[in-house]
Design a protein around this motif. Structure first.
Motif: not given
Length: 402
Positions: A14-15, A391-397
């Protein structure tokens, strides 16, 4: 608009979806459960300890870390996590360093994430189990749709009732990734000592020191729960990740418990002598009243070969030394840990050596991994959710912009 698929709608998924959508990507989340975020509802005993003020790489375990954990955490650290959720409407409540939503309900965290996903136009494909991803000429194909980037955030194997069944490992292996053997972590420590059946249900503040093949490794403090098969409670959970790896290698694992942290062994003996001088007429069992749970007191005396009914003033110096050893260095051989059904997280997973600084596969361009599927697990206290958010933030960005 870049099209991104997120496989797994847990915390990290979700992140990742929110971050990618905020960066202008068109995002679809595939979730095998009938609703995203099912595992979030169980975190922190339903209270959702979503991060911690005391954040550092030392709070995490990995057999393949080369500085990547610290890098990822620093990009979206605990301060940014708190701000992120405040913007979504979550007022933080601090408790012993842990950060909770003010009403201390995990549903509040999941609700605001779902609201933000809806606001951003992220497509949710719930009750949709993805077992295969195809790639051709740099394009990913999932259920007949094309995507330029894919983020796999399917979790590990712990708490399988929430949907974590290890499917992501199979997909990663198909793409040539090495999987560090997944093992249950943040779970109970089991022992074959028969005495635990007589003290099951007892709780006590204690420190637990883990020894591997006789060598000291780590100490954990907190409330210990004694159960018929061994040790439970947060302080034992925090040692389980190391213990399970140790046992899997066939090494000897032992925990030494100090049930009286406030007093070193010599001072404990001194205190006991003082109690004897005041209450020498009491029995040995009565002498320990007010110090320990009655069930524990009986075990300590039996291990010290002290008759429960003997007069306290008849206890010898040798007996007191033996009692002090039992109280402050209670030895427990660890023979197993709780299984995946009992564990909160999974240790092991995709080797960190096989992803770059953005958690993108070094083998398949455009394929990212986030959350528990990677070879990273944290101790209790909001650290595993912090890893999920970071980790969600890094991959999403990276998936949306790079």
């Amino acid at each position: 608009m870049r099209k991104i698929a997120v496989i797994g709608g847990g915390a990290s998924g979700l992140m990742a979806a929110i971050t990618a959508a905020r960066s202008g990507a068109g995002v679809t989340v595939y979730e095998k459960n009938d609703r995203v975020g099912k595992k979030i509802l169980q975190t922190g005993n339903g209270k959702c300890n979503y991060t911690n003020e005391d954040m550092s790489a030392e709070k995490f375990y990995s057999s393949t870390d080369n500085g990547l954990i610290e890098k990822v955490i620093s990009e979206f650290d605990e301060k940014r996590v708190i701000s992120f959720f405040e913007e979504l409407g979550i007022v933080p409540r601090k408790r012993n360093g842990g950060i909770y939503p003010y009403p201390e309900t995990a549903t509040a965290v999941l609700d605001v994430l779902r609201m933000e996903v809806g606001r951003l136009g992220v497509r949710l494909r719930e009750s949709n189990d993805i077992s295969d991803i195809k790639i051709k000429d740099g394009v990913f194909y999932i259920s007949g749709e094309k995507y330029e980037r894919v983020i796999i955030s399917t979790g590990g194997k712990s708490a399988p009732k929430t949907g974590s069944d290890g499917e992501g490992y199979r997909i990663a292996k198909k793409f040539g990734h090495k999987i560090i053997k997944p093992l249950p972590a943040l779970t109970q420590l089991k022992s074959d000592m028969k005495l635990f059946k007589s003290i099951t249900g007892v709780r006590a503040e204690a420190s637990l020191s883990l020894y591997i093949d006789g060598k000291y490794v780590r100490t954990s403090h907190g409330e210990l729960q004694l159960v018929d098969y061994g040790l439970s409670g947060i302080c034992s959970f925090e040692l389980s990740s190391i213990a399970v790896r140790t046992l899997d290698k066939g090494q000897k694992c032992e925990v030494i418990i100090n049930f009286f942290e406030d007093y070193p062994k010599d001072r404990f003996i001194e205190m006991m002598k003082n109690r004897i001088s005041l209450h020498g007429e009491r029995t040995a069992e009565q002498l320990l009243t007010g110090l320990f749970n009655k069930k524990l007191a009986v075990i300590f005396l039996k291990q010290s070969s002290i008759d429960l009914n003997m007069r306290a003033d008849k206890i010898t110096d040798k007996g007191l030394k033996s009692l002090a050893e039992s109280v402050t260095a209670f030895r427990v051989p660890v023979t197993a840990v709780g299984d995946f059904n009992k564990s909160q997280v999974t240790c092991g997973g995709i080797s960190l050596f096989e992803v770059n600084g953005n958690l993108e596969s070094k083998k398949i361009k455009g394929l990212f991994f986030a959350g528990e599927i990677l070879d990273v697990d944290g101790i209790c206290g909001g650290y595993n959710l912090q890893w999920a958010w970071s980790s969600g933030y890094c991959t999403g960005k990276a998936a949306a912009v790079d």
